[in-house]
Structures are given as structure tokens and as C-alpha cells.
Scaffold this motif. Structure first.
Motif, PDB file in Angstrom:
ATOM      1  N   THR A 225      60.641   9.718  64.909  1.00 59.33           N
ATOM      2  CA  THR A 225      60.840  10.809  65.848  1.00 59.33           C
ATOM      3  C   THR A 225      61.625  10.315  67.057  1.00 59.33           C
ATOM      4  O   THR A 225      61.317   9.246  67.605  1.00 59.33           O
TER       5      THR A 225
ATOM      6  N   ASP B 195      62.840  15.568  67.777  1.00 61.08           N
ATOM      7  CA  ASP B 195      63.494  15.755  66.479  1.00 61.08           C
ATOM      8  C   ASP B 195      63.194  14.559  65.581  1.00 61.08           C
ATOM      9  O   ASP B 195      63.056  13.429  66.057  1.00 61.08           O
ATOM     10  N   GLU B 196      63.113  14.826  64.296  1.00 55.10           N
ATOM     11  CA  GLU B 196      62.830  13.763  63.346  1.00 55.10           C
ATOM     12  C   GLU B 196      64.106  13.167  62.770  1.00 55.10           C
ATOM     13  O   GLU B 196      65.134  13.831  62.651  1.00 55.10           O
TER      14      GLU B 196
ATOM     15  N   HIS C  86      64.004   5.956  69.088  1.00 53.49           N
ATOM     16  CA  HIS C  86      63.023   6.625  68.228  1.00 53.49           C
ATOM     17  C   HIS C  86      61.833   5.729  67.954  1.00 53.49           C
ATOM     18  O   HIS C  86      61.901   4.514  68.089  1.00 53.49           O
TER      19      HIS C  86
ATOM     20  N   GLY D 241      67.111  15.939  62.869  1.00 53.58           N
ATOM     21  CA  GLY D 241      66.647  17.268  63.283  1.00 53.58           C
ATOM     22  C   GLY D 241      66.609  18.165  62.059  1.00 53.58           C
ATOM     23  O   GLY D 241      65.946  17.856  61.080  1.00 53.58           O
ATOM     24  N   GLN D 242      67.363  19.250  62.101  1.00 54.29           N
ATOM     25  CA  GLN D 242      67.399  20.189  60.979  1.00 54.29           C
ATOM     26  C   GLN D 242      68.614  20.013  60.070  1.00 54.29           C
ATOM     27  O   GLN D 242      68.742  20.683  59.054  1.00 54.29           O
TER      28      GLN D 242
ATOM     29  N   LEU E  63      70.832  15.590  69.340  1.00 55.68           N
ATOM     30  CA  LEU E  63      69.456  15.489  68.854  1.00 55.68           C
ATOM     31  C   LEU E  63      68.587  15.667  70.085  1.00 55.68           C
ATOM     32  O   LEU E  63      68.989  15.276  71.183  1.00 55.68           O
TER      33      LEU E  63
END
Length: 123
Positions: free
Chosen positions: A9, A115-116, A44, A62-63, A111
Motif C-alpha cells: 500500500t 492505493d495498492e 509503500h 491503484g485501479q 497514485l
């Protein structure tokens, strides 16, 4: 279905990290990176990388998902030990630098914290 081989993350965004996106790069480092490096990185949380990075894997920021098209000779070691990635959004089929990972897809606008970063393996 692809297996998740890495997941973390975003916990901090360096002062100049978004500037590198305008140059077609995204740089990550695990928490605890030296300040002069972290200014340019998306920092992260760092998890265990369960397999080597390889062409054909998917990295999700993120997505947005990206196909890995090239992996430099030391990219897996850098990521495993330091959480360090230098992603190039050019779809290149050979790594420009030993630590670079090239992906196919549009440069993300940014990002956000929370966000992953996920890497999905080939199998």
C-alpha cells in the motif's frame, strides 16, 4: 486466473514523485528510504515478493492494470530487497536500465496514499 505474488500500500508520496510521472516513470521504494531518494518516490509498505518479476505479469497501481513487457536484470532483486521499482510506461520489449521494468499502458495521473500496488503472476 492470475495469482497475486505481491501486494503493498502506498504510504507516502515524495515532494517530486509526481514530477517523474510527467517523464514517463514511476519510482517506488519501501518505507524507510533515505530522504533524498524518498522525495522522488511513491513510498509503500513492503511485503514479500513470492516470485521473480517477469514479462507477461500484471502490475496494478491503484485501479489501473499494466502488462509487464520487460524486466531489467536487477529489477527483481531491487524490488525484493528495497521495494524499489522504476516503472517505464513505454511498452518497451527490452529493459533500458538493469533496474527498469517496462509496462504497456497509459501513464497514471498519480497514485494516492492508500492505493495498492499489486503484482499478479503468470499462473
Amino acid at each position: 486466473m492470475q495469482k497475486i505474488i505481491y501486494q503493498s500500500t502506498v504510504s507516502n508520496i515524495g515532494e517530486f514523485a509526481k514530477d517523474t510521472l510527467s517523464e514517463g516513470m514511476l519510482i517506488t521504494f519501501k518505507e524507510g528510504a533515505p530522504a533524498d531518494l524518498s522525495d522522488y518516490c511513491f513510498t509503500h509498505t513492503h511485503d514479500e515478493l513470492l516470485a521473480d518479476l517477469a514479462v507477461g505479469q500484471i502490475i496494478k497501481l491503484g485501479q489501473q492494470e499494466y502488462l509487464i513487457t520487460a524486466v531489467g536484470a536487477v529489477a527483481t532483486t531491487n524490488f525484493r530487497e528495497l521495494g524499489h521499482l522504476t516503472l517505464r510506461f513505454d511498452g518497451g520489449d527490452s529493459a533500458e536500465l538493469p533496474g527498469s521494468i517496462h509496462v504497456d499502458g497509459a501513464i497514471p495521473e498519480t497514485l494516492a496514499i492508500g492505493d495498492e500496488i499489486v503484482v499478479k503472476g503468470n499462473k
